[in-house]
Structures are given as C-alpha cells and as structure tokens.
Design a protein around this motif. Sequence first.
Motif, PDB file in Angstrom:
ATOM      1  N   LEU A   8     -63.663  38.000 -18.583  1.00  0.00           N
ATOM      2  CA  LEU A   8     -63.565  39.079 -18.012  1.00  0.00           C
ATOM      3  C   LEU A   8     -65.218  39.200 -16.931  1.00  0.00           C
ATOM      4  CD1 LEU A   8     -61.276  41.016 -20.933  1.00  0.00           C
ATOM      5  CD2 LEU A   8     -60.516  39.735 -19.106  1.00  0.00           C
ATOM      6  N   GLU A   9     -66.208  38.902 -17.587  1.00  0.00           N
ATOM      7  CA  GLU A   9     -66.827  39.215 -17.178  1.00  0.00           C
ATOM      8  C   GLU A   9     -66.971  38.815 -15.432  1.00  0.00           C
ATOM      9  OE1 GLU A   9     -69.629  42.533 -17.212  1.00  0.00           O
ATOM     10  OE2 GLU A   9     -67.329  43.202 -18.377  1.00  0.00           O
ATOM     11  N   PHE A  10     -66.453  37.469 -15.548  1.00  0.00           N
ATOM     12  CA  PHE A  10     -66.795  36.947 -14.993  1.00  0.00           C
ATOM     13  C   PHE A  10     -66.056  37.568 -13.945  1.00  0.00           C
ATOM     14  CE2 PHE A  10     -64.947  33.869 -11.776  1.00  0.00           C
ATOM     15  CZ  PHE A  10     -65.921  33.124 -11.027  1.00  0.00           C
ATOM     16  N   PHE A  11     -65.128  38.053 -13.587  1.00  0.00           N
ATOM     17  CA  PHE A  11     -64.604  38.531 -12.651  1.00  0.00           C
ATOM     18  C   PHE A  11     -64.502  39.602 -11.638  1.00  0.00           C
ATOM     19  CE2 PHE A  11     -60.871  36.382 -14.252  1.00  0.00           C
ATOM     20  CZ  PHE A  11     -60.671  35.478 -13.570  1.00  0.00           C
ATOM     21  N   ARG A  12     -65.636  40.267 -12.905  1.00  0.00           N
ATOM     22  CA  ARG A  12     -66.120  42.021 -12.628  1.00  0.00           C
ATOM     23  C   ARG A  12     -67.599  41.260 -11.835  1.00  0.00           C
ATOM     24  NH1 ARG A  12     -70.118  45.760 -17.626  1.00  0.00           N
ATOM     25  NH2 ARG A  12     -70.019  47.459 -15.100  1.00  0.00           N
ATOM     26  N   ASP A  13     -68.630  40.373 -12.671  1.00  0.00           N
ATOM     27  CA  ASP A  13     -69.542  40.158 -11.801  1.00  0.00           C
ATOM     28  C   ASP A  13     -69.215  39.283  -9.939  1.00  0.00           C
ATOM     29  OD1 ASP A  13     -70.953  40.080 -14.034  1.00  0.00           O
ATOM     30  OD2 ASP A  13     -71.226  37.843 -14.270  1.00  0.00           O
ATOM     31  N   VAL A  14     -68.324  38.562  -9.508  1.00  0.00           N
ATOM     32  CA  VAL A  14     -67.598  38.217  -8.519  1.00  0.00           C
ATOM     33  C   VAL A  14     -66.968  39.251  -7.244  1.00  0.00           C
ATOM     34  CG1 VAL A  14     -65.606  37.917  -6.906  1.00  0.00           C
ATOM     35  CG2 VAL A  14     -66.731  35.976  -8.641  1.00  0.00           C
ATOM     36  N   THR A  15     -66.970  40.767  -8.237  1.00  0.00           N
ATOM     37  CA  THR A  15     -66.958  42.032  -8.085  1.00  0.00           C
ATOM     38  C   THR A  15     -68.606  42.860  -8.013  1.00  0.00           C
ATOM     39  OG1 THR A  15     -64.636  42.300  -8.466  1.00  0.00           O
ATOM     40  CG2 THR A  15     -65.224  44.371  -6.807  1.00  0.00           C
ATOM     41  N   ARG A  16     -69.268  42.206  -8.270  1.00  0.00           N
ATOM     42  CA  ARG A  16     -70.519  43.735  -8.263  1.00  0.00           C
ATOM     43  C   ARG A  16     -71.105  42.570  -6.869  1.00  0.00           C
ATOM     44  NH1 ARG A  16     -71.888  42.376 -13.377  1.00  0.00           N
ATOM     45  NH2 ARG A  16     -71.537  44.312 -13.789  1.00  0.00           N
ATOM     46  N   VAL A  17     -71.269  41.688  -7.000  1.00  0.00           N
ATOM     47  CA  VAL A  17     -71.486  40.954  -5.192  1.00  0.00           C
ATOM     48  C   VAL A  17     -71.346  41.407  -4.107  1.00  0.00           C
ATOM     49  CG1 VAL A  17     -72.561  38.797  -4.943  1.00  0.00           C
ATOM     50  CG2 VAL A  17     -72.708  39.243  -6.804  1.00  0.00           C
ATOM     51  N   SER A  18     -70.150  40.999  -4.517  1.00  0.00           N
ATOM     52  CA  SER A  18     -69.154  40.693  -3.015  1.00  0.00           C
ATOM     53  C   SER A  18     -68.506  42.222  -3.011  1.00  0.00           C
ATOM     54  CB  SER A  18     -67.579  39.902  -3.084  1.00  0.00           C
ATOM     55  OG  SER A  18     -66.834  40.889  -4.192  1.00  0.00           O
ATOM     56  N   GLY A  19     -68.932  43.228  -3.642  1.00  0.00           N
ATOM     57  CA  GLY A  19     -68.533  44.484  -3.061  1.00  0.00           C
ATOM     58  C   GLY A  19     -69.969  45.536  -3.072  1.00  0.00           C
ATOM     59  N   THR A  79     -56.137  40.336  -4.439  1.00  0.00           N
ATOM     60  CA  THR A  79     -55.402  40.944  -4.315  1.00  0.00           C
ATOM     61  C   THR A  79     -56.482  41.332  -6.504  1.00  0.00           C
ATOM     62  OG1 THR A  79     -53.688  39.934  -3.883  1.00  0.00           O
ATOM     63  CG2 THR A  79     -53.530  40.957  -6.511  1.00  0.00           C
ATOM     64  N   ILE A  80     -57.271  40.500  -7.151  1.00  0.00           N
ATOM     65  CA  ILE A  80     -58.054  40.115  -8.409  1.00  0.00           C
ATOM     66  C   ILE A  80     -59.246  41.681  -7.786  1.00  0.00           C
ATOM     67  CG2 ILE A  80     -59.057  39.667  -9.643  1.00  0.00           C
ATOM     68  CD1 ILE A  80     -58.084  36.615  -9.448  1.00  0.00           C
ATOM     69  N   ASN A  81     -59.649  40.860  -6.999  1.00  0.00           N
ATOM     70  CA  ASN A  81     -60.966  42.346  -6.492  1.00  0.00           C
ATOM     71  C   ASN A  81     -60.732  44.139  -6.822  1.00  0.00           C
ATOM     72  OD1 ASN A  81     -62.999  39.977  -6.690  1.00  0.00           O
ATOM     73  ND2 ASN A  81     -63.800  39.914  -4.592  1.00  0.00           N
ATOM     74  N   ALA A  82     -59.384  43.905  -5.747  1.00  0.00           N
ATOM     75  CA  ALA A  82     -58.993  45.092  -5.535  1.00  0.00           C
ATOM     76  C   ALA A  82     -58.307  46.005  -6.429  1.00  0.00           C
ATOM     77  CB  ALA A  82     -58.081  45.379  -4.173  1.00  0.00           C
ATOM     78  N   GLY A  83     -58.030  45.135  -7.136  1.00  0.00           N
ATOM     79  CA  GLY A  83     -56.976  45.228  -7.936  1.00  0.00           C
ATOM     80  C   GLY A  83     -57.474  45.584  -9.426  1.00  0.00           C
ATOM     81  N   ARG A  84     -58.645  45.307 -10.232  1.00  0.00           N
ATOM     82  CA  ARG A  84     -59.558  45.673 -10.922  1.00  0.00           C
ATOM     83  C   ARG A  84     -60.346  46.561 -10.501  1.00  0.00           C
ATOM     84  NH1 ARG A  84     -63.513  43.308 -10.914  1.00  0.00           N
ATOM     85  NH2 ARG A  84     -64.303  44.884 -12.461  1.00  0.00           N
ATOM     86  N   GLU A  85     -61.051  46.294  -9.664  1.00  0.00           N
ATOM     87  CA  GLU A  85     -62.227  47.024  -9.197  1.00  0.00           C
ATOM     88  C   GLU A  85     -62.034  48.507  -9.093  1.00  0.00           C
ATOM     89  OE1 GLU A  85     -66.669  47.473  -9.124  1.00  0.00           O
ATOM     90  OE2 GLU A  85     -64.556  46.662  -9.617  1.00  0.00           O
ATOM     91  N   THR A  86     -61.475  49.289  -8.333  1.00  0.00           N
ATOM     92  CA  THR A  86     -61.265  50.261  -8.332  1.00  0.00           C
ATOM     93  C   THR A  86     -60.144  50.687 -10.001  1.00  0.00           C
ATOM     94  OG1 THR A  86     -58.345  49.902  -7.515  1.00  0.00           O
ATOM     95  CG2 THR A  86     -60.550  50.548  -6.337  1.00  0.00           C
ATOM     96  N   THR A  87     -59.389  50.223 -10.900  1.00  0.00           N
ATOM     97  CA  THR A  87     -59.130  50.759 -11.929  1.00  0.00           C
ATOM     98  C   THR A  87     -60.017  50.515 -12.297  1.00  0.00           C
ATOM     99  OG1 THR A  87     -56.794  50.188 -11.199  1.00  0.00           O
ATOM    100  CG2 THR A  87     -57.041  50.383 -13.741  1.00  0.00           C
ATOM    101  N   THR A  88     -61.266  50.151 -13.281  1.00  0.00           N
ATOM    102  CA  THR A  88     -61.464  49.962 -13.836  1.00  0.00           C
ATOM    103  C   THR A  88     -62.814  51.422 -13.444  1.00  0.00           C
ATOM    104  OG1 THR A  88     -62.007  47.462 -13.763  1.00  0.00           O
ATOM    105  CG2 THR A  88     -64.276  49.201 -14.022  1.00  0.00           C
ATOM    106  N   SER A  89     -63.226  51.039 -11.970  1.00  0.00           N
ATOM    107  CA  SER A  89     -63.932  52.798 -11.688  1.00  0.00           C
ATOM    108  C   SER A  89     -63.405  54.180 -11.744  1.00  0.00           C
ATOM    109  CB  SER A  89     -64.222  52.878 -10.509  1.00  0.00           C
ATOM    110  OG  SER A  89     -64.924  51.504 -10.016  1.00  0.00           O
ATOM    111  N   MET A  90     -62.026  53.985 -12.173  1.00  0.00           N
ATOM    112  CA  MET A  90     -60.844  55.507 -12.366  1.00  0.00           C
ATOM    113  C   MET A  90     -60.681  55.527 -13.664  1.00  0.00           C
ATOM    114  SD  MET A  90     -60.212  57.126 -10.142  1.00  0.00           S
ATOM    115  CE  MET A  90     -59.411  58.371 -11.162  1.00  0.00           C
TER     116      MET A  90
END
Length: 412
Positions: free
Chosen positions: A175-186, A247-258
């Motif tokens: 699961l942290e792989f996807f978070r790492d991708v967004t951490r850099v791309s965002g 879809t993955i980045n937007a779908g998980r990042e904002t909901t994680t933050s909320m």
Amino acid sequence: MNAPVPPPPADQPTGTTPPRDFPMRRACPFSAPQEYAALRAEEPVARVTLPTGRPAWAVTRYDDVRALLSDPRISADIRRPNFPALGVGEQEAGARLRPFIRTDPPEHTRYRRMLLPEFTVRKVRAMRPTVQDLVDGILRDMLAGPQPVDFVASYANAVSTSVICGLLGIPRENLEFFRDVTRVSGSRTSTAEEVAEALNGLFTLLSDLIAQRREDPGEDLLSKLVTEHLLTGDLTMHELLSTVGITINAGRETTTSMIALSTLLLLRRSDLMEQLRAEPSLMPSAVEELLRALSVADSIPLRIAAEEIELSGRTIPADDGIIGLLAGANHDPDRFPDPETVDFHREDNPHLAFGHGMHQCIGQQLARLEMEIALQTLIRGVPTLRLAVPYEEIVFKHDSATFGVEKMPVAW
C-alpha cells in the motif's frame, strides 16, 4: 516531446495591490489560510505570483468560484502556455502524460463517460458491505500491531488505497508504494524528471496487469477498460495508463487526507467526537461538514481563461491562469454562516469540496462512503484512540497538491 514552460510575460498586469505570493500556508490545519478572508473582502479576484514565477489570478468568493468552474470559456488544458501549475515539474509532466482532469471537452468528456458508470450512486451503495469488510480488517490489523502506530499509513492510506485498488482489481500487497508515487507526483517541489520516474514505476505495474487482463479479464474496472476500450481501439495504451494512474492517485490521495485530518480534528475536539458517538445517524452530515471545513483539495482547480471573462468586476484577459480556491469558497461567510465553526448539524451545505461543473470529482460518492465507514468504524471500535505525540509535533503536507497529515502517531 516535453511541452515548453515559458517564462512569465514581461508586461504582467497588476491588481490594485502588488501580487501576493501563492500558495498561502495554513495557520490552522482545519481551516483555510487566514489571508483568504482579507482577499474575499478586499480583492476577491486577486493577482498572485506562483512558485514558478508565473502570475495568475486567485478567486476566493463562493459565487465566483462556482461561476468560474462552470464557465465554458475556462480551460483545464495543462498544455496551454500560461497554465497556472504550482509544481516546478507539474506542467511538463502533465503535458506529456495528459491526465484527463487536465483536459477539455471533447477529450475530457470521452474519458469521463468511460468511468462514470462505475461511480454512480447505485454502484457505490452496492459497495458498502465490501468497503465495510475491508475497513474492519484494516482496523483489526492496526489494533493487533505494536503501539504507537502511524495512523496515516496504517489506517487512512490503507483504507483509501485498498478501496480504489479493489475497485480496479489491483493487488494491494504494498500500500505504501502507491502513497510514495503520489508523494512525489503531487509534490510542488518535484521536478518533471522525478514525477516521470515515480509514475513509470506505477505504469510498469499497471502494464503487467493490463497484459494479464488481455488474456484473462475479470469483473473489475481495469478489466472493463481493457476489454471495452483498449481492445476496441477507443483507448491507446498510453491513454489507458494515464487514466488508470490518475484514478488511483486522485482516488486515494484526497480520501487519505480527509480521513486522517478528520480524525485529528475529532481527537482535538472531544465534543464533536461525542456527538458522533451519541448520534451515529449524524455521520453523513458530519462528513459533508468536514469536507467543507477541511477542503484538502483547495487549489486543485487550476484553470486558464480561453477567452476574456469578468468576475467581481475584475476583467481577466484571455490566456491568463486562474485558481478557484475551494477553501476560500467553502469558508465564505456570505454563503456559510459562521464558516469557521464546524457544525455537524449544518443543514444548508452546498460546499465545493469536490469542485463544480464538468470537472466535478467523478469519485465523490465513493469518497463519501469511505469517510463515513472509516470514521464510524474507528469511533465505534477504538474509543480510547489518542495522539501518541504532542499535537505540535504532527507533520502536515504544506507543499503537496492535496493538504493533509504526513505522519500521525497514535495509541489506544
């Protein structure tokens, strides 16, 4: 070919005051930056200077932001020369990858129609038992582990990433792989090369899964996109990778933050926590109020004027960048009485947390469901949850496209 990022024009128009630096930092993580109130009152369409040095307009009033996001004269095309990208490598990477949220009709409409059937109210309601089972398992795993634990990684990110991966049919082994991708791309400080490297890792994973779905499709969303759109020629491989990636980045990042920021607020406000314990049926309206108050996607609506427009008496020339500030709109006292008060009984709450118009968040119903279940399950299942460090040590994501909590140690 990489899109060139031109320097700011020499003849930058000025507002009634010198351009302010943007973005503006939150003093309180549970509200909008303090400067937004002054902008709404004195200069609701204000000239700002972005981290790239490029000028843009920042819009803070509710009616103006809503009008802006539904105006057909406004473009979301990231390839336009003066697009108000906030990250140093954002425009170059976006112009190359073409995420559909940064496109205009008819291109944007084509992608949206492919995804909409999977995010209808009926489809999302049917997902409730599956999401509840996922959240129950994630909470059990968290409670079975050592204390303290990072709530963001172990719960908030685990919930949002597991749900979107389950919808797409993607294994959630790391699961942290996807978070790492967004951490850099965002990140607003990532270069185009760093963004490309992070996304290439994601696209390699997706390419392997797409190859599998070609041979053995299932019932998941990725299978449907492959069989109904890739194999029929509606999508190229590049377009499919870009669509699934965003879809993955937007779908998980904002909901994680909320989920994380909402939990932090509830831990700081025991009165609000007790309201939800005493009255579980209040959760849907509480979610709407948290979405309004926290507005984690504040500056996601980056736009550019395709034609000259007027907002609040200010003329915005064609080809100027514009940012519709969601937190500014959602804290506008002319639309939300006493906007700084978090009121779970607020009845009239047409917030813009998911944007507005043709680009309104396609996954908003799923985000609402995830928040309801994640918060309710946590409140019910861990009544002794507490911060494991002083509040002052909590790390926030001030330099990310989505505001939120970077790390939040908790115990129980």
